[in-house]
Design a protein around this motif. Sequence first.
Motif, mmCIF file in Angstrom:
data_model
loop_
_atom_site.group_PDB
_atom_site.id
_atom_site.type_symbol
_atom_site.label_atom_id
_atom_site.label_comp_id
_atom_site.label_asym_id
_atom_site.label_seq_id
_atom_site.Cartn_x
_atom_site.Cartn_y
_atom_site.Cartn_z
ATOM 1 N N GLY A 44 43.358 30.967 37.555
ATOM 2 C CA GLY A 44 42.027 30.504 37.178
ATOM 3 C C GLY A 44 40.996 30.791 38.253
ATOM 4 O O GLY A 44 39.842 31.121 37.951
ATOM 5 N N GLY A 45 41.412 30.694 39.516
ATOM 6 C CA GLY A 45 40.486 31.013 40.600
ATOM 7 C C GLY A 45 40.088 32.473 40.603
ATOM 8 O O GLY A 45 38.908 32.811 40.765
ATOM 9 N N TYR A 46 41.054 33.387 40.397
ATOM 10 C CA TYR A 46 40.731 34.815 40.318
ATOM 11 C C TYR A 46 39.819 35.112 39.136
ATOM 12 O O TYR A 46 38.896 35.924 39.231
ATOM 13 C CB TYR A 46 42.019 35.631 40.207
ATOM 14 N N THR A 47 40.101 34.442 38.017
ATOM 15 C CA THR A 47 39.260 34.663 36.835
ATOM 16 C C THR A 47 37.836 34.189 37.076
ATOM 17 O O THR A 47 36.862 34.865 36.712
ATOM 18 C CB THR A 47 39.858 33.936 35.625
ATOM 19 N N THR A 48 37.678 33.038 37.704
ATOM 20 C CA THR A 48 36.342 32.523 38.013
ATOM 21 C C THR A 48 35.594 33.456 38.957
ATOM 22 O O THR A 48 34.396 33.727 38.785
ATOM 23 C CB THR A 48 36.447 31.120 38.632
ATOM 24 N N LEU A 49 36.301 33.967 39.968
ATOM 25 C CA LEU A 49 35.672 34.890 40.907
ATOM 26 C C LEU A 49 35.234 36.179 40.206
ATOM 27 O O LEU A 49 34.125 36.686 40.437
ATOM 28 C CB LEU A 49 36.637 35.203 42.044
ATOM 29 N N ALA A 50 36.088 36.705 39.319
ATOM 30 C CA ALA A 50 35.742 37.929 38.601
ATOM 31 C C ALA A 50 34.539 37.708 37.692
ATOM 32 O O ALA A 50 33.631 38.547 37.616
ATOM 33 C CB ALA A 50 36.947 38.417 37.797
ATOM 34 N N LEU A 51 34.510 36.577 36.991
ATOM 35 C CA LEU A 51 33.377 36.283 36.117
ATOM 36 C C LEU A 51 32.095 36.092 36.924
ATOM 37 O O LEU A 51 31.007 36.512 36.491
ATOM 38 C CB LEU A 51 33.667 35.037 35.283
ATOM 39 N N SER A 52 32.196 35.478 38.098
ATOM 40 C CA SER A 52 31.005 35.277 38.934
ATOM 41 C C SER A 52 30.451 36.615 39.415
ATOM 42 O O SER A 52 29.237 36.850 39.367
ATOM 43 C CB SER A 52 31.356 34.397 40.131
ATOM 44 N N LEU A 53 31.325 37.519 39.851
ATOM 45 C CA LEU A 53 30.856 38.837 40.283
ATOM 46 C C LEU A 53 30.246 39.617 39.125
ATOM 47 O O LEU A 53 29.235 40.316 39.297
ATOM 48 C CB LEU A 53 32.017 39.624 40.883
ATOM 49 N N PHE A 54 30.835 39.491 37.952
ATOM 50 C CA PHE A 54 30.288 40.178 36.782
ATOM 51 C C PHE A 54 28.914 39.619 36.427
ATOM 52 O O PHE A 54 28.002 40.379 36.060
ATOM 53 C CB PHE A 54 31.258 40.026 35.611
#
Length: 395
Positions: A44-54
Amino acid sequence: MNGFASHGLDEGAFEDKTSISGGLRTFDAFPKTKPTYTRRTSTGGYTTLALSLFCIFLSLSEFRRWYAGSETQQFSVEKGVSQTLQINLDAVVAMRCQDLHINIQDASGDRILAGDLLKKDPTSWAMWVNPKKVHHSSNTGDKQRREGMEQEDTHVAHVLGEVRKARRNYKKTPRMGRGTQGDACRVYGSLEGNKVQGDFHITARGHGYMEPGEHLSHEAFNFSHLVNELSFGPLYPSLLNPLDHTLATTSIHFNKFQYYLSIVPTIYTRTFTDRIPLNSTTHSPLASVSTILTNQYAVTSQSHEVPEQSIPGIFFKFDIEPILLTISESRGGFLALCVRVVNIISGVLVGGGWCYQLWGWGRENVQGGRARAKSGGEGMLHGRKEEEDEGESAA
């Protein structure tokens, strides 16, 4: 007496609902979950980071597009009251200055002795013919590169930037070396003419007009020329016009170069509104932050040998089109930008959350199915264990 509290139950569930705050909780569209019922994972942390960068990438792209603005082109009937047209010329002809005759004849019958108004400097023809700086119509590769440069001059940001940093005068004529004879003439300067159809021509002395003086020998005719600048309106040397840096050569004495120009008055303007308010009389943008008025033109040319009874030379025939082209760059409001950015961020987060939940649900189903298959799909409730125990007891 109050044993349910020891089991971690919420006493708030038993509070009085008649209070104002208790009644408003019924309309809460954002229910909360206790931290004890949530679980944080590295996925979930990786997904949140990816969505934030996007989200950051899309927001910056939207801001960049908003900052660049959008261009629109609008044609209208030219209603200006201007009666004169400024002509800017910078050309080099492979003949001596005293052998050239320069005039303008317009449709109203006026004749302008351009040779007396323009500057003429003796120069060397070899100093100007540089293949890296001039354009020849037979060079296909150079033609494509030139078309790309002309395309840049149709954008408002590029035009305003070039005009702002450019100087508004002609460059000095390069000095000739010692002992070098001037076999060419540089003709340059600006002059005012009537804003009507006209003919700007460069001919040889004693040819074209009945004038007193010595008749120039035909062997001295050489109308090879290089056009450094030919524009109409205010002088902007940094803008590239269709005939700028154009070279035309000939070895024929009686040769006639003809250029047919169609001039369109053009306004380049930058505004901070989506709509360009134009004055109904002068067509001048009222809300523009930066605006220039100039003239574009399209050109067709031909060159051919003429008999000795005709007049050789260089002829620029121009016509003024009765239309006005307004090229505007507008930028939307900042509030609209904020709304779009919020929509981008919310859409990415909501869509990403749904995708993450679907992926988690699918992973749990796949892992659960594999676990059941590994255990044979039977447990204590199936009864197999009890049968085995009974068999062992009987034995």
